[in-house]
Design a protein around this motif. Structure first.
Motif, PDB file in Angstrom:
ATOM      1  N   ALA A 122       0.643  -1.441  -0.334  1.00  0.00           N
ATOM      2  CA  ALA A 122      -0.058   0.144   0.245  1.00  0.00           C
ATOM      3  C   ALA A 122       0.944   1.187  -0.164  1.00  0.00           C
ATOM      4  O   ALA A 122       0.765   2.235  -0.505  1.00  0.00           O
ATOM      5  CB  ALA A 122      -0.746   0.461   1.487  1.00  0.00           C
ATOM      6  N   TRP A 123       2.097   1.429   1.061  1.00  0.00           N
ATOM      7  CA  TRP A 123       2.845   2.279   0.579  1.00  0.00           C
ATOM      8  C   TRP A 123       3.555   2.425  -0.506  1.00  0.00           C
ATOM      9  O   TRP A 123       3.600   3.756  -0.915  1.00  0.00           O
ATOM     10  CB  TRP A 123       3.738   1.772   2.086  1.00  0.00           C
ATOM     11  N   LEU A 124       4.006   1.477  -0.905  1.00  0.00           N
ATOM     12  CA  LEU A 124       4.432   1.726  -2.590  1.00  0.00           C
ATOM     13  C   LEU A 124       3.528   2.672  -3.222  1.00  0.00           C
ATOM     14  O   LEU A 124       3.999   3.384  -4.362  1.00  0.00           O
ATOM     15  CB  LEU A 124       4.873   0.794  -2.888  1.00  0.00           C
ATOM     16  N   GLY A 125       2.370   1.289  -3.338  1.00  0.00           N
ATOM     17  CA  GLY A 125       0.833   2.597  -4.323  1.00  0.00           C
ATOM     18  C   GLY A 125       1.600   3.808  -3.475  1.00  0.00           C
ATOM     19  O   GLY A 125       1.054   4.190  -4.953  1.00  0.00           O
ATOM     20  N   GLN A 126       0.714   4.253  -2.321  1.00  0.00           N
ATOM     21  CA  GLN A 126       1.088   6.013  -2.271  1.00  0.00           C
ATOM     22  C   GLN A 126       2.530   6.238  -3.178  1.00  0.00           C
ATOM     23  O   GLN A 126       2.546   7.608  -3.886  1.00  0.00           O
ATOM     24  CB  GLN A 126       1.170   5.848  -1.266  1.00  0.00           C
TER      25      GLN A 126
ATOM     26  N   GLY B 205      21.478   5.631   7.679  1.00  0.00           N
ATOM     27  CA  GLY B 205      20.606   5.041   6.191  1.00  0.00           C
ATOM     28  C   GLY B 205      19.379   4.972   6.402  1.00  0.00           C
ATOM     29  O   GLY B 205      18.909   4.109   7.430  1.00  0.00           O
ATOM     30  N   ILE B 206      18.250   5.554   5.158  1.00  0.00           N
ATOM     31  CA  ILE B 206      17.399   5.253   5.741  1.00  0.00           C
ATOM     32  C   ILE B 206      15.969   4.653   4.199  1.00  0.00           C
ATOM     33  O   ILE B 206      16.587   4.913   2.808  1.00  0.00           O
ATOM     34  CB  ILE B 206      16.254   6.803   5.852  1.00  0.00           C
ATOM     35  N   THR B 207      15.711   4.111   4.015  1.00  0.00           N
ATOM     36  CA  THR B 207      14.737   3.591   3.441  1.00  0.00           C
ATOM     37  C   THR B 207      13.887   2.900   3.198  1.00  0.00           C
ATOM     38  O   THR B 207      13.465   2.811   4.952  1.00  0.00           O
ATOM     39  CB  THR B 207      15.915   2.506   2.081  1.00  0.00           C
ATOM     40  N   ALA B 208      12.778   2.394   2.574  1.00  0.00           N
ATOM     41  CA  ALA B 208      11.364   1.936   2.547  1.00  0.00           C
ATOM     42  C   ALA B 208      11.738   0.578   2.911  1.00  0.00           C
ATOM     43  O   ALA B 208      12.277  -0.107   3.234  1.00  0.00           O
ATOM     44  CB  ALA B 208      11.306   1.448   1.624  1.00  0.00           C
ATOM     45  N   SER B 209      10.775   0.555   4.119  1.00  0.00           N
ATOM     46  CA  SER B 209      11.490  -0.083   5.840  1.00  0.00           C
ATOM     47  C   SER B 209       9.664   0.034   6.088  1.00  0.00           C
ATOM     48  O   SER B 209       8.922   0.752   6.343  1.00  0.00           O
ATOM     49  CB  SER B 209      11.951  -0.184   6.222  1.00  0.00           C
ATOM     50  N   ASP B 210       9.889  -1.238   7.055  1.00  0.00           N
ATOM     51  CA  ASP B 210       8.993  -1.490   8.276  1.00  0.00           C
ATOM     52  C   ASP B 210       9.287   0.211   9.447  1.00  0.00           C
ATOM     53  O   ASP B 210       9.766   0.289   9.239  1.00  0.00           O
ATOM     54  CB  ASP B 210       9.174  -2.641   8.940  1.00  0.00           C
ATOM     55  N   SER B 211       8.122   0.069  10.283  1.00  0.00           N
ATOM     56  CA  SER B 211       8.663   1.387  11.312  1.00  0.00           C
ATOM     57  C   SER B 211       7.263   0.421  12.881  1.00  0.00           C
ATOM     58  O   SER B 211       6.953   0.159  12.507  1.00  0.00           O
ATOM     59  CB  SER B 211       7.614   3.067  10.428  1.00  0.00           C
ATOM     60  N   ALA B 212       7.897   1.783  13.364  1.00  0.00           N
ATOM     61  CA  ALA B 212       6.678   1.196  14.921  1.00  0.00           C
ATOM     62  C   ALA B 212       5.471   1.565  14.173  1.00  0.00           C
ATOM     63  O   ALA B 212       4.457   1.111  15.013  1.00  0.00           O
ATOM     64  CB  ALA B 212       6.877   2.052  15.500  1.00  0.00           C
ATOM     65  N   HIS B 213       4.411   2.031  13.157  1.00  0.00           N
ATOM     66  CA  HIS B 213       3.793   2.391  12.994  1.00  0.00           C
ATOM     67  C   HIS B 213       3.309   1.856  11.614  1.00  0.00           C
ATOM     68  O   HIS B 213       2.172   2.205  11.371  1.00  0.00           O
ATOM     69  CB  HIS B 213       3.300   4.296  12.612  1.00  0.00           C
TER      70      HIS B 213
ATOM     71  N   TYR C 109       4.797  -0.206   7.703  1.00  0.00           N
ATOM     72  CA  TYR C 109       5.585   0.492   6.548  1.00  0.00           C
ATOM     73  C   TYR C 109       5.050   1.796   5.704  1.00  0.00           C
ATOM     74  O   TYR C 109       4.452   2.027   5.316  1.00  0.00           O
ATOM     75  CB  TYR C 109       5.103  -0.401   5.277  1.00  0.00           C
ATOM     76  N   VAL C 110       6.475   2.771   6.080  1.00  0.00           N
ATOM     77  CA  VAL C 110       6.307   4.155   5.668  1.00  0.00           C
ATOM     78  C   VAL C 110       7.522   4.455   4.761  1.00  0.00           C
ATOM     79  O   VAL C 110       8.597   3.614   4.327  1.00  0.00           O
ATOM     80  CB  VAL C 110       6.923   4.632   6.955  1.00  0.00           C
ATOM     81  N   ALA C 111       7.699   5.623   4.107  1.00  0.00           N
ATOM     82  CA  ALA C 111       8.489   6.087   3.498  1.00  0.00           C
ATOM     83  C   ALA C 111       9.087   7.247   4.316  1.00  0.00           C
ATOM     84  O   ALA C 111       9.031   7.657   5.103  1.00  0.00           O
ATOM     85  CB  ALA C 111       7.653   7.024   2.441  1.00  0.00           C
ATOM     86  N   TRP C 112      10.676   6.252   3.967  1.00  0.00           N
ATOM     87  CA  TRP C 112      11.889   7.528   4.973  1.00  0.00           C
ATOM     88  C   TRP C 112      13.003   7.287   3.631  1.00  0.00           C
ATOM     89  O   TRP C 112      12.851   7.033   2.374  1.00  0.00           O
ATOM     90  CB  TRP C 112      12.635   6.352   6.065  1.00  0.00           C
ATOM     91  N   GLY C 113      13.230   8.317   4.225  1.00  0.00           N
ATOM     92  CA  GLY C 113      14.303   9.230   3.261  1.00  0.00           C
ATOM     93  C   GLY C 113      14.898  10.184   2.896  1.00  0.00           C
ATOM     94  O   GLY C 113      13.886  10.833   2.984  1.00  0.00           O
ATOM     95  N   GLY C 114      15.337  10.073   1.242  1.00  0.00           N
ATOM     96  CA  GLY C 114      15.689  11.173   1.091  1.00  0.00           C
ATOM     97  C   GLY C 114      16.683  11.932   0.019  1.00  0.00           C
ATOM     98  O   GLY C 114      18.233  10.666   0.419  1.00  0.00           O
TER      99      GLY C 114
ATOM    100  N   SER D  38      20.345 -12.353  11.009  1.00  0.00           N
ATOM    101  CA  SER D  38      21.503 -10.909  11.288  1.00  0.00           C
ATOM    102  C   SER D  38      20.018  -9.644  11.265  1.00  0.00           C
ATOM    103  O   SER D  38      19.171  -9.381  12.357  1.00  0.00           O
ATOM    104  CB  SER D  38      21.838 -10.957   9.836  1.00  0.00           C
ATOM    105  N   PHE D  39      20.043  -9.197  10.672  1.00  0.00           N
ATOM    106  CA  PHE D  39      20.086  -7.454  10.867  1.00  0.00           C
ATOM    107  C   PHE D  39      18.469  -7.271  11.134  1.00  0.00           C
ATOM    108  O   PHE D  39      17.768  -7.789  10.136  1.00  0.00           O
ATOM    109  CB  PHE D  39      20.145  -6.195  10.422  1.00  0.00           C
ATOM    110  N   VAL D  40      17.234  -6.828  12.095  1.00  0.00           N
ATOM    111  CA  VAL D  40      16.220  -6.325  11.701  1.00  0.00           C
ATOM    112  C   VAL D  40      15.704  -5.557  10.749  1.00  0.00           C
ATOM    113  O   VAL D  40      17.160  -5.302  10.246  1.00  0.00           O
ATOM    114  CB  VAL D  40      15.860  -5.845  13.096  1.00  0.00           C
ATOM    115  N   ASP D  41      14.467  -5.311  10.269  1.00  0.00           N
ATOM    116  CA  ASP D  41      14.392  -4.612   9.470  1.00  0.00           C
ATOM    117  C   ASP D  41      14.896  -3.122   9.328  1.00  0.00           C
ATOM    118  O   ASP D  41      15.386  -2.695   8.329  1.00  0.00           O
ATOM    119  CB  ASP D  41      12.945  -5.173   9.092  1.00  0.00           C
ATOM    120  N   VAL D  42      14.649  -2.950  10.679  1.00  0.00           N
ATOM    121  CA  VAL D  42      14.637  -0.971  11.313  1.00  0.00           C
ATOM    122  C   VAL D  42      14.915  -1.422  12.792  1.00  0.00           C
ATOM    123  O   VAL D  42      14.538  -2.206  13.152  1.00  0.00           O
ATOM    124  CB  VAL D  42      13.388  -0.289  11.032  1.00  0.00           C
TER     125      VAL D  42
END
Length: 459
Positions: free
Chosen positions: A10-14, A339-347, A349-354, A401-405
């Motif tokens: 849904a987020w990628l769609g947005q 480093g921020i890219t599309a990922s999970d968050s506490a809320h 899947y959101v848009a991280w980045g810039g 290995s690493f958690v998603d975020v």
């Protein structure tokens, strides 16, 4: 601040203006506003984009040599990430879970065709490095390709995005996806090139050559992002620079249903500037500069517009510099942690980045932002990954290995891992170390022909 929890698709769609990928809301008017912000492509490459990077990038990252300690760390990272693709897949269908708990298996059964494509490539790396019994690896590859070739539903060769990992049935009313199918095809072709196995070669060839790329064009010059049985083709198209290069190159290289050559020139290449640094990119997360590079080897090559490997080097450097500028607001960001890219968050899947800033940035760190950029800035990204491993191991490093975020400012660690995020880290770590995936994948005539038809030449 309240942030709406939404799914990854849904987020990628947005973000991309995909109004109909999933029935979770993004209006056509907002999609139109997003697309109108894109800058038209240059007629031809500007001098700075023709293999003449800015002074900050005169050192070729492919010349970097890892120390024994650095290489040992990357070996641990890769091998631990591989466990996800081995353990979180159905051994009979080969389908790999979209996500799982970071600490190990859970009851979720949804697979993604993209995670399965990363998983196929991971199997070739594991065989090469001896991480698992080689007979079992080959049988897993055969099972995956057999199921995809003979039992998995497809439409003109394109697969549904989300699937039940046991039955292969469509999940979430997901779309027949052009990008997710392409990621699977890259994995299948990587296995075709690597394994000396007639059945693997034949199955991978059958799956790739039945894809009718022209069907996804709908008579246009750019590809649709997908199709749904209920509503037909998704209106949004692959029409500006992003992870789309792999789709077009696979289509151009097809011996059975090739895309017209002009499709390569039809998508926009918007020019972006940050503190005097220029590169091709739009308002998309960092992963768009990574995904096609996991398989296609763009090093030392350029088309009429750019050297895309150098473009990703600059885009990654810009992203790092931008993160460091955020340190005044989020003091965890530093040379050791960015480093921020599309990922999970506490809320959700959101848009991280810039840059420019995207999403509700809150100081979170997404390990695959650095992991997927290892070939572009090896020393700088490795510094980040080792820092996470050393300083935040208790929460940020788990079974796969690493958690998603995670967010060190809030002491929050995501409980999940996501297949495609582990996959891009694994593949790009191997490419940074040895170039193995590039070497194997580029043995495919389809890959070489696709790049040739797109006008790539050595620099």
């Amino acid at each position: 601040m309240t942030i709406q929890k939404i799914s990854r698709r849904a987020w990628l769609g947005q973000v991309r203006g995909v109004a109909s990928v999933l029935p979770l809301g993004f209006s056509a008017s907002l999609a139109s506003q997003f697309l109108q912000n894109l800058v038209p492509p240059p007629e031809k490459a500007s001098p700075s984009m023709q293999g003449k990077p800015a002074p900050e990038f005169v050192n070729d990252p492919t010349d970097y040599r890892f120390s024994s300690a650095e290489d040992a760390f990357l070996e641990e990272l890769e091998r631990t990430s591989f466990r996800f693709f081995w353990e979180e897949a159905n051994p009979y269908t080969g389908l790999v879970k979209d996500r799982s708990q970071a600490g190990g298996p859970d009851a979720r059964l949804t697979a993604s065709i993209a995670a399965t494509g990363f998983g196929l490539t991971a199997l070739s790396i594991a065989d090469h490095r001896g991480w698992e019994d080689r007979k079992k690896i080959r049988e897993r590859v055969r099972n995956t390709l057999r199921f995809a070739a003979t039992r998995l539903s497809h439409v003109h060769g394109f697969f549904f995005h989300f699937l039940n990992m046991q039955s292969g049935d469509r999940d979430f009313q997901s779309e027949v996806s052009s990008i997710d199918t392409s990621i699977f095809l890259c994995g299948a072709l990587a296995c075709r090139a690597y394994f000396d196995d007639a059945e693997i070669r034949d199955l991978a060839t059958k799956i790739y050559e039945r894809v009718d790329w022209g069907w996804m064009l709908q008579g246009e010059k750019t590809l649709s992002m997908g199709w749904k049985p209920e509503t037909g083709f998704i209106k949004s198209r692959w029409d500006h620079y992003s992870e789309l290069m792999m789709i077009y190159l696979l289509g151009l290289g097809s011996p059975t249903h090739p895309l017209p050559k002009e499709c390569w020139d039809a998508w926009k290449r918007p020019q972006t500037e940050f503190h005097g640094l220029h590169y091709i990119g739009a308002s998309d997360p960092l992963f768009v500069h990574q995904y096609s590079h996991a398989w296609f080897d763009f090093r030392g090559k350029a088309d009429a517009y750019a050297n895309y490997f150098e473009n990703s080097v600059i885009a990654t450097k810009v992203h790092k510099l931008w993160c460091l500028e955020l340190a005044k607001q989020f003091p965890d960001y530093s040379e050791d942690l960015w480093g921020i890219t599309a990922s999970d968050s506490a809320h959700g899947y959101v848009a991280w980045g810039g840059p420019p800033p995207m999403g509700p940035i809150d100081g979170s760190i997404v390990p695959c932002a650095a992991g997927g950029s290892l070939p572009f800035l090896p020393a700088e990204t490795l510094r980040v990954l080792r820092s996470i491993r050393e300083k935040y191991a208790k929460g940020a490093w788990r079974k796969y290995s690493f958690v998603d975020v995670f967010n060190p400012l809030k002491n929050w660690y995501n409980p999940d891992v996501i297949g495609i995020d582990l996959g891009i880290t694994l593949l790009m770590a191997e490419n940074a170390r040895t170039g193995f995936v590039w070497e194997q994948f580029m043995k495919n005539e389809a890959a070489k022909n696709g790049m040739a038809r797109a006008g790539f030449h050595k620099q």
